[in-house]
Design an enzyme around this catalytic site. Sequence first.
Site, PDB file in Angstrom:
ATOM      1  N   SER A 233       1.870 -26.630 -64.785  1.00  0.00           N
ATOM      2  CA  SER A 233       2.032 -27.522 -63.641  1.00  0.00           C
ATOM      3  C   SER A 233       0.642 -28.051 -63.307  1.00  0.00           C
ATOM      4  O   SER A 233      -0.277 -27.266 -63.074  1.00  0.00           O
ATOM      5  CB  SER A 233       2.606 -26.727 -62.471  1.00  0.00           C
TER       6      SER A 233
ATOM      7  N   LYS B 135       4.172 -30.532 -66.654  1.00  0.00           N
ATOM      8  CA  LYS B 135       4.734 -31.026 -65.388  1.00  0.00           C
ATOM      9  C   LYS B 135       3.587 -31.529 -64.540  1.00  0.00           C
ATOM     10  O   LYS B 135       2.554 -30.868 -64.451  1.00  0.00           O
ATOM     11  CB  LYS B 135       5.481 -29.887 -64.704  1.00  0.00           C
TER      12      LYS B 135
ATOM     13  N   LYS C 291       2.415 -33.176 -60.719  1.00  0.00           N
ATOM     14  CA  LYS C 291       2.792 -33.371 -59.325  1.00  0.00           C
ATOM     15  C   LYS C 291       2.755 -34.863 -59.026  1.00  0.00           C
ATOM     16  O   LYS C 291       1.834 -35.572 -59.486  1.00  0.00           O
ATOM     17  CB  LYS C 291       1.813 -32.625 -58.413  1.00  0.00           C
TER      18      LYS C 291
ATOM     19  N   ASP D  82       7.130 -33.201 -60.352  1.00  0.00           N
ATOM     20  CA  ASP D  82       7.552 -32.423 -59.180  1.00  0.00           C
ATOM     21  C   ASP D  82       7.020 -33.114 -57.934  1.00  0.00           C
ATOM     22  O   ASP D  82       5.804 -33.269 -57.770  1.00  0.00           O
ATOM     23  CB  ASP D  82       6.983 -30.999 -59.293  1.00  0.00           C
TER      24      ASP D  82
ATOM     25  N   GLU E 110      11.699 -32.854 -60.287  1.00  0.00           N
ATOM     26  CA  GLU E 110      11.882 -31.666 -59.452  1.00  0.00           C
ATOM     27  C   GLU E 110      11.753 -32.020 -57.973  1.00  0.00           C
ATOM     28  O   GLU E 110      10.800 -32.678 -57.568  1.00  0.00           O
ATOM     29  CB  GLU E 110      10.817 -30.630 -59.865  1.00  0.00           C
TER      30      GLU E 110
ATOM     31  N   ASP F 105      14.122 -26.992 -56.485  1.00  0.00           N
ATOM     32  CA  ASP F 105      13.210 -25.858 -56.264  1.00  0.00           C
ATOM     33  C   ASP F 105      13.403 -25.416 -54.809  1.00  0.00           C
ATOM     34  O   ASP F 105      14.250 -24.548 -54.521  1.00  0.00           O
ATOM     35  CB  ASP F 105      11.766 -26.321 -56.571  1.00  0.00           C
TER      36      ASP F 105
ATOM     37  N   LYS G 110      12.444 -19.121 -58.363  1.00  0.00           N
ATOM     38  CA  LYS G 110      11.194 -18.453 -57.975  1.00  0.00           C
ATOM     39  C   LYS G 110      11.574 -17.157 -57.288  1.00  0.00           C
ATOM     40  O   LYS G 110      12.383 -17.167 -56.350  1.00  0.00           O
ATOM     41  CB  LYS G 110      10.391 -19.335 -57.010  1.00  0.00           C
TER      42      LYS G 110
ATOM     43  N   GLY H  63       6.375 -21.259 -60.447  1.00  0.00           N
ATOM     44  CA  GLY H  63       5.179 -20.486 -60.109  1.00  0.00           C
ATOM     45  C   GLY H  63       4.682 -20.840 -58.722  1.00  0.00           C
ATOM     46  O   GLY H  63       5.010 -21.912 -58.189  1.00  0.00           O
TER      47      GLY H  63
HETATM   48  O1  OSB Z   1       6.585 -26.622 -56.348  1.00  0.00           O
HETATM   49  O2  OSB Z   1       6.361 -25.585 -58.155  1.00  0.00           O
HETATM   50  C1  OSB Z   1       5.923 -25.875 -57.048  1.00  0.00           C
HETATM   51  C2  OSB Z   1       2.453 -24.306 -56.565  1.00  0.00           C
HETATM   52  C3  OSB Z   1       2.466 -24.043 -55.211  1.00  0.00           C
HETATM   53  C4  OSB Z   1       3.572 -24.414 -54.489  1.00  0.00           C
HETATM   54  C5  OSB Z   1       4.660 -25.044 -55.101  1.00  0.00           C
HETATM   55  C6  OSB Z   1       4.664 -25.279 -56.464  1.00  0.00           C
HETATM   56  C7  OSB Z   1       3.513 -24.933 -57.195  1.00  0.00           C
HETATM   57  C8  OSB Z   1       3.350 -25.211 -58.605  1.00  0.00           C
HETATM   58  C9  OSB Z   1       2.369 -24.330 -59.347  1.00  0.00           C
HETATM   59  O3  OSB Z   1       3.858 -26.133 -59.178  1.00  0.00           O
HETATM   60  C10 OSB Z   1       3.001 -23.562 -60.421  1.00  0.00           C
HETATM   61  C11 OSB Z   1       2.050 -22.508 -60.940  1.00  0.00           C
HETATM   62  O4  OSB Z   1       1.906 -21.426 -60.315  1.00  0.00           O
HETATM   63  O5  OSB Z   1       1.454 -22.747 -61.976  1.00  0.00           O
HETATM   64 MG    MG Z   2       8.335 -27.192 -57.414  1.00  0.00          MG
END
Ligand code: OSB
Ligand code: MG
Length: 369
Positions: free
Chosen positions: A135, A161, A163, A188, A213, A238, A262, A290
């Site tokens: 991510s 992925k 953001k 995401d 996402e 999510d 999660k 994550g």
């Molecule tokens: O939405 O998946 C998410 C990190 C913090 C809060 C929300 C998210 C995330 C990530 C990081 O996408 C995923 C990771 O730990 O590598």
């Molecule tokens: Mg997410």
Amino acid sequence: MRIDAITIREIQMPLVHPFETSFGRTTARRIILVTAHCGSIDGWGECTAGEHPFFSEESTDTAWHILRDYLAPMLLGKSFEYAHESVSVLERVRAHRMAKAALENALWDAEAQHRNVPLWQLIGGTLDEIACGVSIGIQPSLDHLVGKVETEVVAGYQRIKVKVKPGWDIDVLSRLRHHWPDILLSCDANSAYTLDQLDHLRKFDQFRLLMIEQPLWSDDIHSHARLQAELQTSLCLDESIRHHRDAAAALDLGACRIINIKLGRVGGFSEAQHVEHLCRSEGVPVWCGGMLESGIGRSHNIAMSTLPGFTLPGDVSASARYWYEDIIDPEVTVSTKGTIAAPKAVGRGFDIREVLVDKLTVRKEFLRA
Ligand code: OSB
Ligand code: MG
């Protein structure tokens, strides 16, 4: 297994790189760790609540309060044959799932050690190797992002992925698709859009994404169903999925075709098993999300990812992408095929570096039955 005592502590760990999403930027984590002392066994759990209540209602400080003043006292002195039995006790507290998961998962960790089996096998895992993706947060420029993606593709990660948010989306996806026409790519939004932006969201269909996402409101499954009906690209939920009932509602309504599980968000291993089972019985793929976990949460994510329904690469990646020094030994490493092998050792399969944990600890409470 008698729960003789529980330690809750907060550790602070600076991230190697800041992580930016549509809801904010994190430069250092404040992580609560829970240790369940059961006879000679210590089970460890990690709370995935963020520093601020921006991803969900919980934060490090609300989780501390709920763990210390409610959840830990409810379990102290109790004996269980199975970690799962703690669920009905903790259930009296409404929501606060990340706080509950820290404690329940510590008991699973203890139970696996008690039974002398790897945690992933105890929970019903069948995959001895898990598929990994990354991510990648919002970057200062497109060039920065391309550089980051290049690094991860070369490292072998199976899915990228990124953001997104309004103003950091179409140009980003277009640039990445141009460079890498064939990689598994997803995005995401962490709830950065509304249904009023339907015409804009339709543009995402041109990028052949594996999924989008959580584009819309975190608490709104119905609007995602309306959006999914308008898009070719699969939606993945999510934030909206807090338990198996949400998952059932989302699948019934056609709100998504993929679910991100999660451990913290759904409240622990027991509920995660339930969501996985439901999705698998409906033929809906799941993957492990994550929350910028330290090694303890990471080891639990690896265990969960071995359940048979986890058929898509998860956001479970190498310790070194986040931490100068992780608190487990060995650290999590990823093969050049973008996989992590399920550990052979009993319990979580990674030792705790207790001296380092003590050094990182900024507050600690030892609660006795
Ligand atoms: O939405 O998946 C998410 C990190 C913090 C809060 C929300 C998210 C995330 C990530 C990081 O996408 C995923 C990771 O730990 O590598
Ligand atoms: Mg997410």
